[in-house]
Write a protein that holds these residues in place. Sequence first.
Motif, PDB file in Angstrom:
ATOM      1  N   TYR A  29       7.149   6.516 -10.178  1.00  0.00           N
ATOM      2  CA  TYR A  29       7.752   5.897  -8.997  1.00  0.00           C
ATOM      3  C   TYR A  29       7.835   4.400  -9.223  1.00  0.00           C
ATOM      4  N   ASP A  30       9.017   3.832  -8.968  1.00  0.00           N
ATOM      5  CA  ASP A  30       9.161   2.372  -9.028  1.00  0.00           C
ATOM      6  C   ASP A  30       8.976   1.855  -7.609  1.00  0.00           C
ATOM      7  N   ILE A  31       7.790   1.362  -7.312  1.00  0.00           N
ATOM      8  CA  ILE A  31       7.541   0.969  -5.926  1.00  0.00           C
ATOM      9  C   ILE A  31       8.080  -0.445  -5.636  1.00  0.00           C
ATOM     10  N   GLY A  32       8.614  -1.111  -6.662  1.00  0.00           N
ATOM     11  CA  GLY A  32       9.255  -2.412  -6.462  1.00  0.00           C
ATOM     12  C   GLY A  32      10.662  -2.243  -5.898  1.00  0.00           C
ATOM     13  N   ASP A  33      11.100  -0.971  -5.811  1.00  0.00           N
ATOM     14  CA  ASP A  33      12.402  -0.636  -5.279  1.00  0.00           C
ATOM     15  C   ASP A  33      12.164   0.060  -3.932  1.00  0.00           C
TER      16      ASP A  33
ATOM     17  N   PRO B  75       0.803  -1.218   0.000  1.00  0.00           N
ATOM     18  CA  PRO B  75       0.000   0.000   0.000  1.00  0.00           C
ATOM     19  C   PRO B  75       0.839   1.273   0.000  1.00  0.00           C
ATOM     20  N   ILE B  76       0.468   2.199  -0.842  1.00  0.00           N
ATOM     21  CA  ILE B  76       1.040   3.537  -0.783  1.00  0.00           C
ATOM     22  C   ILE B  76      -0.014   4.311   0.018  1.00  0.00           C
ATOM     23  N   ILE B  77       0.279   4.556   1.257  1.00  0.00           N
ATOM     24  CA  ILE B  77      -0.655   5.042   2.284  1.00  0.00           C
ATOM     25  C   ILE B  77      -1.748   3.972   2.478  1.00  0.00           C
ATOM     26  N   ASP B  78      -2.879   4.106   1.795  1.00  0.00           N
ATOM     27  CA  ASP B  78      -3.966   3.152   2.054  1.00  0.00           C
ATOM     28  C   ASP B  78      -4.478   2.457   0.793  1.00  0.00           C
ATOM     29  N   LYS B  79      -3.766   2.657  -0.316  1.00  0.00           N
ATOM     30  CA  LYS B  79      -4.213   2.064  -1.583  1.00  0.00           C
ATOM     31  C   LYS B  79      -3.101   1.190  -2.140  1.00  0.00           C
ATOM     32  N   PRO B  80      -3.387  -0.065  -2.513  1.00  0.00           N
ATOM     33  CA  PRO B  80      -2.326  -0.883  -3.106  1.00  0.00           C
ATOM     34  C   PRO B  80      -1.858  -0.315  -4.446  1.00  0.00           C
ATOM     35  N   ALA B  81      -0.569  -0.546  -4.717  1.00  0.00           N
ATOM     36  CA  ALA B  81       0.030  -0.012  -5.949  1.00  0.00           C
ATOM     37  C   ALA B  81      -0.811  -0.344  -7.177  1.00  0.00           C
ATOM     38  N   ILE B  82      -1.305  -1.566  -7.243  1.00  0.00           N
ATOM     39  CA  ILE B  82      -2.012  -1.994  -8.458  1.00  0.00           C
ATOM     40  C   ILE B  82      -3.319  -1.217  -8.656  1.00  0.00           C
ATOM     41  N   GLN B  83      -3.855  -0.664  -7.591  1.00  0.00           N
ATOM     42  CA  GLN B  83      -5.070   0.134  -7.785  1.00  0.00           C
ATOM     43  C   GLN B  83      -4.758   1.477  -8.461  1.00  0.00           C
TER      44      GLN B  83
ATOM     45  N   ILE C  41       9.534   4.435  -0.788  1.00  0.00           N
ATOM     46  CA  ILE C  41       9.527   5.490   0.243  1.00  0.00           C
ATOM     47  C   ILE C  41       9.192   6.841  -0.403  1.00  0.00           C
ATOM     48  N   LYS C  42       9.811   7.114  -1.553  1.00  0.00           N
ATOM     49  CA  LYS C  42       9.553   8.397  -2.242  1.00  0.00           C
ATOM     50  C   LYS C  42       8.065   8.559  -2.559  1.00  0.00           C
ATOM     51  N   ALA C  43       7.476   7.478  -3.096  1.00  0.00           N
ATOM     52  CA  ALA C  43       6.053   7.543  -3.456  1.00  0.00           C
ATOM     53  C   ALA C  43       5.211   7.808  -2.213  1.00  0.00           C
ATOM     54  N   THR C  44       5.517   7.107  -1.134  1.00  0.00           N
ATOM     55  CA  THR C  44       4.724   7.254   0.094  1.00  0.00           C
ATOM     56  C   THR C  44       4.815   8.688   0.627  1.00  0.00           C
ATOM     57  N   VAL C  45       6.047   9.206   0.704  1.00  0.00           N
ATOM     58  CA  VAL C  45       6.238  10.551   1.265  1.00  0.00           C
ATOM     59  C   VAL C  45       5.567  11.599   0.374  1.00  0.00           C
TER      60      VAL C  45
END
Length: 289
Positions: free
Chosen positions: A252-256, A30-38, A261-265
């Motif tokens: 944002y590459d959230i697999g890294d 999840p990026i905050i409260d939503k999964p990346a795939i959403q 962290i960058k995406a979340t912040v």
Amino acid sequence: MKINKAVIPAAGLGTRFLPATKSSPKEMLPIIDKPAIQYVTEEAVQAGIFSILIITGRGKEAIENYFDVSFELEKILEERGKEEELKIVKEIARMADVFYVRQKEALGLGHAVLCAENWIGKEPFAVFLGDDIIFAETPCIKQMMDIFEEKNKSILGVMDVEREDTSKFGIIEGKKIDESLYEVTEIVEKPEPDESPSTTAVVGRYIFTPRIIDELKNTGKGLGGEIQLTDAIKSLLKKEKVYAYRFKGKRYDIGDKFGFIKATVEIALKREDLRKKFYEYLKELLRKY
Ligand code: UTP
């Protein structure tokens, strides 16, 4: 020609994000409260693509459950009068027609796309990588669909990267058509910085003519023993034109781990409900470091 179908390969092992990905798909992080795939699915829907095929694999059942109707949860939320939450939960299952194919072995991104062959038929289609999130005023894939409408040829989403990072991407060389469009002349998978033909990198958005499927069928194992999408694009280049489009937006590459962290912040700093308190918290925290 219009793009009506999207394929989201999400069967990779996510080794860069272990141990979290040992038993949960990285696309569900999840990026905050939503999964990346959403985020990725929403981009497709915003661009008018409602038919989505997710390539899954063992241990990825959470993705199927996520896009399914959750009767029990809906009933409880309804009984408790949690209307806002109920609306959010209902929308997820109804936002698009989601289909699934299992990639039985993680043989590479090219192989994952090839698993979509029967579902695609003879139509052009979009590919979204399930761990690449792109924020843009106009959805990245919509920007690419507009180019496709004019060119009717495959389009690769690209961005500029630091030279030291070329070995993490497929890198293109191309003839510049305008500020953001290239006709691709060469593509190389993960070249070392001193051997890279440029610093223009392919990221997780593609539009393909159905011909890519024929090329994938003839593509053997490449770098890392995987069937590489890059190698199939390389042979496609010899048969028809392929374009690269430098999209407007931030990826944002959230697999890294650092990308995650960058995406979340950054998303926390953009969200109305979190911005103020998170900003104050960060400011305070940074004083200590
Ligand atoms: P990545 O190379 O980022 O994914 O592939 P990975 O292999 O899961 O990650 P690491 O490098 O081990 O951490 C890009 C996308 O392609 C999918 C992945 O799920 C990801 O969304 N993929 C990759 C597949 O669907 N099948 C594969 O065999 C490989």
